[in-house]
Design an enzyme around this catalytic site. Sequence first.
Site, PDB file in Angstrom:
ATOM      1  CB  CYS A  97      66.225  52.538  30.715  1.00  0.00           C
ATOM      2  SG  CYS A  97      64.671  51.629  30.560  1.00  0.00           S
ATOM      3  CB  CYS A 233      66.512  44.692  32.891  1.00  0.00           C
ATOM      4  SG  CYS A 233      65.561  45.772  34.000  1.00  0.00           S
TER       5      CYS A 233
HETATM    6  N1  DGL Z   1      65.889  49.483  34.060  1.00  0.00           N
HETATM    7  C1  DGL Z   1      64.990  49.291  32.949  1.00  0.00           C
HETATM    8  C2  DGL Z   1      65.698  48.489  31.838  1.00  0.00           C
HETATM    9  O1  DGL Z   1      66.912  48.434  31.798  1.00  0.00           O
HETATM   10  C3  DGL Z   1      63.718  48.701  33.471  1.00  0.00           C
HETATM   11  C4  DGL Z   1      62.559  48.904  32.588  1.00  0.00           C
HETATM   12  C5  DGL Z   1      61.235  48.793  33.282  1.00  0.00           C
HETATM   13  O2  DGL Z   1      60.852  49.763  33.927  1.00  0.00           O
HETATM   14  O3  DGL Z   1      60.571  47.771  33.097  1.00  0.00           O
HETATM   15  O4  DGL Z   1      65.072  47.940  30.961  1.00  0.00           O
END
Ligand code: DGL
Length: 310
Positions: A97, A233
């Site tokens: 993440c 993301c």
């Molecule tokens: N997959 C997360 C990232 O890479 C998403 C974060 C979220 O929940 O907004 O930032």
Amino acid sequence: MAPWASHDSTVTFRAPWTMAYLTSTALLMIGVFDSGVGGLSVHRALVQRLPRADFTYLADQANAPYGVRAGEEIVELTKAGCIRLFDRGASLVVLACNTASAIALRRLQQTWLPAYRKDIGRPVNILGIIVPTIEKATGLPWEHEAERRGEKVQQLDILGVFATQATVRSRVYEIEIDKRKQDLAVFSEACPELVPLIEGDASAVDLAKAVEGHVQALKTRIGRFPDRVVLGCTHYEIIADIFRAALPAGTPLIQQPEATADALELYLERHPEYAAGTAGGRVFLTTGTPGPQNGLVQSFWGAPVAFDPA
Ligand code: DGL
């Protein structure tokens, strides 16, 4: 700097772990953490790279999205996720993440992990995904020759980063890239609605409309399209084809999952104190609603994927 280090921090062990520990690591595994389904994109690359290792994936879907939350909340939620995974036997937690890596990693490594390691009496660490990605991005030549009206002209490389609000606000990509390459320009675009759309199984039409809007907004700010792109993301990797379609044909996307797999492999080679397991175990957990994940995820994954309760 070690490829996993967040910002300036490097974790150095003086091998305080005993042989008794090293011979009792059979049940340990690698934890992979994200707010939701996005981290599956990283998880898939890790599993392909280390097929015999045991992995437990934890999606904090009860609290997703993280990207619109305050920094302190992101730190606390990330810490809680790591504790769940360490409790289940993780030796390493990969924060799959960007938001958690940008906001929480350094804080947890510096202010919480040292005491926590002492408490549980075994080596554990938390690894982020931004530095491996940046190392991959900056390993590329920053200048290239572009053909314009028959003349070869030197052109400054511009990297476009699409990410959550919290990641963009942290300026982590700009700061870390500037430390390595002052002549690589970085422009970031926050896409706050994309994680809810992906978690909510939005239609390809709605996703394309949202992505198109962000690509055009970034283009307007830069004055042209970026030369290369980071999907900063992990959720966006699930809809990478929609980004590809919205960008000029052939725009290179820096492969964050592969960059993370490279870094993890190297890290495990250098740090035998962290056991990755050898049974090829795959466990998928969620703090949200257990069961099959949505169609978008399944088509990305290439098979049905279901989460158990965390
Ligand atoms: N997959 C997360 C990232 O890479 C998403 C974060 C979220 O929940 O907004 O930032």
